[in-house]
Design a protein around this motif. Structure first.
Motif, short mmCIF file in Angstrom:
data_model
loop_
_atom_site.label_atom_id
_atom_site.label_comp_id
_atom_site.label_asym_id
_atom_site.label_seq_id
_atom_site.Cartn_x
_atom_site.Cartn_y
_atom_site.Cartn_z
N LEU A 20 0.83 -1.21 0.00
CA LEU A 20 0.00 0.00 0.00
C LEU A 20 0.87 1.26 0.00
CD1 LEU A 20 -2.74 1.47 0.47
CD2 LEU A 20 -2.35 1.17 2.92
N GLU A 21 1.83 1.27 0.91
CA GLU A 21 2.67 2.46 1.03
C GLU A 21 3.45 2.71 -0.28
OE1 GLU A 21 4.94 2.81 4.79
OE2 GLU A 21 6.51 3.51 3.45
N ALA A 22 3.95 1.63 -0.86
CA ALA A 22 4.71 1.78 -2.12
C ALA A 22 3.81 2.31 -3.24
CB ALA A 22 5.31 0.43 -2.51
N LEU A 23 2.59 1.79 -3.30
CA LEU A 23 1.66 2.23 -4.35
C LEU A 23 1.29 3.70 -4.19
CD1 LEU A 23 -0.62 -0.92 -4.63
CD2 LEU A 23 1.02 -0.09 -6.33
N ARG A 24 1.22 4.13 -2.93
CA ARG A 24 0.86 5.54 -2.69
C ARG A 24 1.98 6.49 -3.11
NH1 ARG A 24 -2.46 4.70 2.96
NH2 ARG A 24 -4.49 4.62 1.95
N ARG A 25 3.14 5.94 -3.36
CA ARG A 25 4.28 6.79 -3.74
C ARG A 25 4.53 6.80 -5.24
NH1 ARG A 25 9.06 4.60 -0.55
NH2 ARG A 25 10.09 6.50 -1.22
N ILE A 26 3.64 6.17 -6.00
CA ILE A 26 3.83 6.26 -7.46
C ILE A 26 2.63 6.97 -8.09
CG2 ILE A 26 5.42 4.31 -7.60
CD1 ILE A 26 3.26 2.59 -8.70
N PRO A 27 2.87 7.71 -9.19
CA PRO A 27 1.80 8.51 -9.77
C PRO A 27 0.72 7.67 -10.46
CG PRO A 27 3.83 8.73 -11.05
CD PRO A 27 4.15 7.86 -9.89
N ASN A 28 -0.48 8.24 -10.51
CA ASN A 28 -1.59 7.66 -11.29
C ASN A 28 -2.05 6.28 -10.84
OD1 ASN A 28 -1.37 10.00 -12.86
ND2 ASN A 28 0.22 9.03 -14.11
N VAL A 29 -1.84 5.98 -9.55
CA VAL A 29 -2.34 4.72 -9.01
C VAL A 29 -3.11 5.05 -7.73
CG1 VAL A 29 -1.74 2.48 -8.00
CG2 VAL A 29 -0.39 3.39 -9.90
N GLU A 30 -4.28 4.44 -7.60
CA GLU A 30 -5.06 4.66 -6.39
C GLU A 30 -5.46 3.30 -5.81
OE1 GLU A 30 -9.25 6.82 -5.18
OE2 GLU A 30 -8.59 6.91 -7.26
N VAL A 31 -5.16 3.09 -4.53
CA VAL A 31 -5.59 1.85 -3.88
C VAL A 31 -7.00 2.10 -3.36
CG1 VAL A 31 -5.14 0.15 -2.07
CG2 VAL A 31 -3.22 1.26 -3.26
N ASP A 330 11.59 1.37 -0.55
CA ASP A 330 11.80 1.89 -1.91
C ASP A 330 11.86 0.78 -2.95
OD1 ASP A 330 12.56 4.94 -1.36
OD2 ASP A 330 13.43 3.69 0.20
N THR A 331 12.25 -0.43 -2.52
CA THR A 331 12.36 -1.52 -3.52
C THR A 331 11.01 -1.81 -4.15
OG1 THR A 331 12.07 -3.23 -1.80
CG2 THR A 331 14.33 -2.62 -2.36
N SER A 332 9.97 -1.87 -3.32
CA SER A 332 8.63 -2.16 -3.87
C SER A 332 8.15 -1.01 -4.74
CB SER A 332 7.63 -2.40 -2.73
OG SER A 332 8.09 -3.43 -1.91
N LYS A 333 8.43 0.21 -4.31
CA LYS A 333 8.03 1.37 -5.12
C LYS A 333 8.66 1.27 -6.51
CE LYS A 333 10.15 5.40 -5.06
NZ LYS A 333 10.69 6.72 -4.68
N GLN A 334 9.97 0.99 -6.56
CA GLN A 334 10.65 0.92 -7.85
C GLN A 334 10.10 -0.22 -8.70
OE1 GLN A 334 12.36 3.33 -8.78
NE2 GLN A 334 13.11 4.31 -6.91
N MET A 335 9.81 -1.34 -8.03
CA MET A 335 9.26 -2.47 -8.80
C MET A 335 7.87 -2.13 -9.35
SD MET A 335 8.54 -6.42 -7.73
CE MET A 335 7.16 -7.22 -8.57
N PHE A 336 7.03 -1.53 -8.52
CA PHE A 336 5.66 -1.22 -8.97
C PHE A 336 5.66 -0.17 -10.08
CE2 PHE A 336 4.05 -2.59 -4.49
CZ PHE A 336 4.29 -3.91 -4.82
N LYS A 337 6.65 0.72 -10.10
CA LYS A 337 6.74 1.68 -11.21
C LYS A 337 6.83 0.93 -12.54
CE LYS A 337 10.01 4.84 -10.63
NZ LYS A 337 11.07 5.64 -9.94
N GLU A 338 7.65 -0.12 -12.56
CA GLU A 338 7.80 -0.89 -13.80
C GLU A 338 6.54 -1.71 -14.10
OE1 GLU A 338 12.69 -1.24 -13.75
OE2 GLU A 338 11.52 -3.08 -13.66
N VAL A 339 5.97 -2.31 -13.04
CA VAL A 339 4.77 -3.14 -13.24
C VAL A 339 3.60 -2.28 -13.75
CG1 VAL A 339 3.04 -4.57 -12.05
CG2 VAL A 339 5.46 -4.83 -11.48
#
Ligand code: SOE
Length: 382
Positions: A20-31, A330-339
């Protein structure tokens, strides 16, 4: 115009809130939705985490506006839930292990390919910028030929016989524990960085605590340290606290890994040393902003995470300038940016840069061969 992608998270143990926290740190995604085992718990957790909607799993699947589902439940649920998500036409990010049995993971890989939907397994430790930097340095020839690999992944959250968690129960976690839980990350990184494939394994396990004291109320991963001594029941333990595995690789080189969940003071320490013909790399996840580069002909080097010192292919995983440390979240944030870049296109890319269901299957196969090797006390081919 950028479209907002909508996500749901299933499970609220240790890792669900990290997603959740990682997703909240990337643009254009809403949980937009949270799933738990009963409606009351879902409501309570959704409120606490600030997520607008709370569902039971099947009701969440019926919501047409949800694009991506993150499966953050205990291992035995991953297969059925990932399958249901794909059949509902939604993209899926699944926690590791992808399933508890190889045939289940094979079915998921096949189904994911048939649907074309985005599929990812959360091998997030690949996303320490230094791990990608090691991979890119190796690809550019800065490591040379790989001579040997030595890895360890040590933790202490199961150190005491009063430490207890669902991961200790094979019906929820699978037949392997330390190897499946943390060895899988280490083996994934080993193949990812070196580009080599493990061809044979020889394993030796030990279960330090043959019985443990199980608390009579449920607890979450890592939270056992906060319990007191009352209300325990003694239960037998059948999975490994510690494992050593000898490895053979497809270039003829050799290696070993040691994993343990009972090493006092080692909180969550992945360490890998890769010896090559030009250099030696050593990375330690408890100091993830540094890389030791061993040299024979000159002084050794210490690389600090700094986009201006990184190869371009690895600096894309850095969000802050040198000296501004980045770590596990930050690892999950970076991964989710690519996903989510893939999700925005609507389909799984042909050469995904992120770990896919196929990578999840690979780790299950290696893990199962390791368990078999320990049982037979013999080398087993992958
Ligand atoms: C528990 O051992 C655990 O949370 C693993 O499941 C994770 O994958 C690892 O990142 C940290 O420890």
């Amino acid at each position: 115009m950028s479209q907002t992608l909508k996500a749901a998270i299933v499970g609220t143990g240790f890792i669900g809130p990290a997603h959740l926290e990682a997703l909240r740190r990337i643009p254009n995604v809403e949980v937009v939705a949270l799933v738990e085992v009963n409606q009351e718990l879902a409501n309570e957790k959704a409120k606490a985490l600030g997520i607008p909607r709370a569902y039971l799993f099947d009701d969440m699947l019926k919501q047409d506006d949800i694009d991506v589902v993150h499966i953050c439940t205990p291992n035995f649920l991953h297969f059925s839930q990932a399958k249901a998500v794909l059949l509902a036409g939604k993209h899926v990010v699944c926690e590791k292990p992808l399933a508890v049995k190889i045939h289940e993971a094979e079915e998921l890989v096949k189904l994911a390919a048939e649907t074309g939907l985005v599929n990812a397994v959360h091998f997030n430790l690949r996303y320490y910028p230094m791990v990608r930097q090691m991979k890119v340095m190796r690809e550019k020839g800065e490591l040379g030929e790989v001579y040997s690999i030595m890895g360890s992944y040590l933790q202490d959250w199961l150190f005491l016989n009063t430490d207890y968690n669902w991961r200790l129960e094979p019906d929820k976690s699978g037949d392997s524990r330390a190897i499946a839980d943390i060895g899988s990350h280490l083996l994934d990184i080993t193949e990812y960085v070196t580009g080599l494939k493990i061809t044979e394994v020889m394993a030796d396990f030990s279960t330090v605590h043959k019985t443990r004291l199980k608390p009579l109320k449920p607890i979450e991963t890592y939270s056992g340290k906060m319990l007191t001594m009352d209300d325990y029941q003694e239960v037998p333990i059948n999975t490994e606290d510690h494992a050593t595995v000898l490895l053979r690789f497809d270039n003829g080189s050799k290696g070993s890994i040691t994993v343990s969940q009972v090493n006092a003071g080692r909180k969550n320490r992945l360490n890998i040393e890769i010896a090559g013909s030009k250099s030696n790399f050593e990375f330690n996840s408890e100091r993830p902003n540094e890389l030791w580069i061993g040299k024979r002909e000159k002084a050794n080097e210490q690389l600090m995470k700094d986009p201006s010192l990184f190869h371009r292919e690895a600096s894309s995983l850095i969000s802050f300038p040198g000296g501004h440390n980045e770590g596990f979240p930050d690892t999950s944030k970076q991964m989710f940016k690519e996903v989510y870049a893939a999700v925005a296109t609507g389909k799984q890319p042909e050469n995904a840069t992120f770990p896919t269901f196929a990578d999840g299957l690979r780790e299950l196969i290696i893990g199962e061969r390791i368990v078999e090797s320990n049982k037979k006390q013999a080398w087993v081919k992958i």
